[in-house]
Write a protein that holds these residues in place. Sequence first.
Motif, short mmCIF file in Angstrom:
data_model
loop_
_atom_site.label_atom_id
_atom_site.label_comp_id
_atom_site.label_asym_id
_atom_site.label_seq_id
_atom_site.Cartn_x
_atom_site.Cartn_y
_atom_site.Cartn_z
N GLY A 1 -8.76 -6.25 -11.74
CA GLY A 1 -8.14 -5.52 -10.65
C GLY A 1 -7.61 -4.17 -11.10
O GLY A 1 -7.06 -4.03 -12.19
N HIS B 1 -3.86 -8.58 -3.45
CA HIS B 1 -5.15 -8.21 -2.87
C HIS B 1 -6.26 -8.15 -3.93
O HIS B 1 -7.21 -7.38 -3.80
CB HIS B 1 -5.08 -6.87 -2.14
CG HIS B 1 -4.21 -6.90 -0.93
ND1 HIS B 1 -4.34 -6.00 0.11
CD2 HIS B 1 -3.18 -7.71 -0.57
CE1 HIS B 1 -3.44 -6.25 1.04
NE2 HIS B 1 -2.72 -7.28 0.64
N GLY B 2 -6.10 -8.91 -4.99
CA GLY B 2 -7.12 -8.91 -6.04
C GLY B 2 -7.23 -7.63 -6.81
O GLY B 2 -8.20 -7.41 -7.54
N ARG C 1 -12.13 -4.13 -8.00
CA ARG C 1 -12.27 -4.89 -9.24
C ARG C 1 -13.44 -4.33 -10.05
O ARG C 1 -14.52 -4.09 -9.51
CB ARG C 1 -12.47 -6.39 -8.95
CG ARG C 1 -11.27 -7.00 -8.24
CD ARG C 1 -11.34 -8.52 -8.20
NE ARG C 1 -11.26 -9.08 -9.53
CZ ARG C 1 -10.13 -9.25 -10.22
NH1 ARG C 1 -8.97 -8.86 -9.70
NH2 ARG C 1 -10.14 -9.78 -11.41
N ARG D 1 -12.21 -2.98 0.21
CA ARG D 1 -12.30 -3.83 -0.96
C ARG D 1 -13.62 -3.50 -1.65
O ARG D 1 -14.65 -3.41 -0.99
CB ARG D 1 -12.31 -5.32 -0.57
CG ARG D 1 -10.98 -5.83 -0.08
CD ARG D 1 -11.12 -7.22 0.50
NE ARG D 1 -9.81 -7.79 0.73
CZ ARG D 1 -9.21 -8.63 -0.09
NH1 ARG D 1 -9.85 -9.06 -1.18
NH2 ARG D 1 -8.01 -9.09 0.16
N GLU E 1 -11.14 -13.78 0.12
CA GLU E 1 -11.19 -15.05 -0.61
C GLU E 1 -10.45 -16.18 0.10
O GLU E 1 -9.33 -16.02 0.58
CB GLU E 1 -10.58 -14.85 -2.00
CG GLU E 1 -10.61 -16.10 -2.86
CD GLU E 1 -10.00 -15.88 -4.24
OE1 GLU E 1 -10.61 -16.30 -5.23
OE2 GLU E 1 -8.90 -15.29 -4.30
N ASN F 1 -14.70 -7.17 -4.53
CA ASN F 1 -13.49 -7.98 -4.33
C ASN F 1 -13.52 -8.54 -2.91
O ASN F 1 -12.70 -8.21 -2.07
CB ASN F 1 -12.26 -7.07 -4.53
CG ASN F 1 -10.95 -7.81 -4.36
OD1 ASN F 1 -10.87 -9.01 -4.56
ND2 ASN F 1 -9.92 -7.09 -3.94
N SER G 1 -3.35 -10.46 -10.47
CA SER G 1 -4.05 -10.01 -9.26
C SER G 1 -4.91 -11.09 -8.63
O SER G 1 -5.27 -11.00 -7.45
CB SER G 1 -4.91 -8.78 -9.57
OG SER G 1 -5.95 -9.11 -10.48
N GLU G 2 -5.26 -12.14 -9.38
CA GLU G 2 -6.08 -13.23 -8.84
C GLU G 2 -6.19 -14.35 -9.86
O GLU G 2 -5.76 -14.21 -11.01
CB GLU G 2 -7.47 -12.71 -8.47
CG GLU G 2 -8.26 -12.13 -9.63
CD GLU G 2 -9.25 -13.10 -10.23
OE1 GLU G 2 -9.86 -13.86 -9.48
OE2 GLU G 2 -9.42 -13.09 -11.46
N ARG H 1 -6.83 -13.57 -3.77
CA ARG H 1 -7.19 -12.17 -3.57
C ARG H 1 -6.99 -11.74 -2.12
O ARG H 1 -7.11 -10.56 -1.80
CB ARG H 1 -8.64 -11.93 -4.00
CG ARG H 1 -8.90 -12.19 -5.48
CD ARG H 1 -10.16 -11.48 -5.95
NE ARG H 1 -11.34 -11.86 -5.22
CZ ARG H 1 -12.14 -12.87 -5.54
NH1 ARG H 1 -11.85 -13.62 -6.61
NH2 ARG H 1 -13.22 -13.15 -4.84
#
Length: 278
Positions: free
Chosen positions: A225, A214-215, A219, A263, A269, A266, A238-239, A253
Amino acid sequence: MKRIFFLSVSIIIIIIIIIIMVSFFYWQNNDLVITKHVINSDKIPKGFNHYKILHLSDLHNKNFGKRQEKLVGRIKEEKPDVIVFTGDIIDRRSKDLKPAALLIDQLVELAPVYFVPGNHEWDSDLKRKLETLLMKKGVVILTNKVRIIERNGERIEMAGLDDPESGLSIRSSIKRISEKMQPDLYSIVLSHRPTWFNTYTRAGFNLVFSGHAHGGQIRLPIIGGVFAPGEGFNPKYSEGIHQQDHTSMVVSRGLGNSSFPLRIFNRPEIVVITLQSE
């Protein structure tokens, strides 16, 4: 009189702050961002030059507009050759298949769709109903399976790893697909979990698609992240794209949320990868 004035001003300021915060969180959780990368390799056949792979992950039953129109609209614009979905299209806490069904109904009209389950599929009572739906719509479920993709007279292979929540370890799943794969073909592997990157590299996979993190949910500048399941705080995967030896791993993400409902810095995506033969 002054006290009433300052109280009124304070209330107005608080209301404005609340409106700004609500708007910000809505934007962060609903405004889609498209991330594009080019993957270069001399192992990619020339027949797959400019082959466009659209990567989705971790919908968690989220809706993007009526009938998923915002998400589908952005995907249409990219004109992908293939769509890959790396798990958690449903959420284990929900008994509703509709958000996933609405999305799948439209994705299969745009391009071939390949899917691997995540931990939420395995933890959900809807798993069998979801699999029936996906197969009925023509989605290829790659649970420890390998498929050959042909284009312009040349071939690559697409494989998928089942999630360890199934009771089968990642290493056991890798062993199963490795026995079916052809070393001379460029290999694309779907796996929900990115934390096994070193194992994917040792297995010799060329391109891995993953999600789950999930990123990092939140962030921050420099830090990146903040937290990811399976990795804890300050997660490494994380991404983005991670490269080691001849393996590239693309980590999405994701689109929705699970236990933590927000989020921050973030946005949801969509990842687009274009293959380029060197």
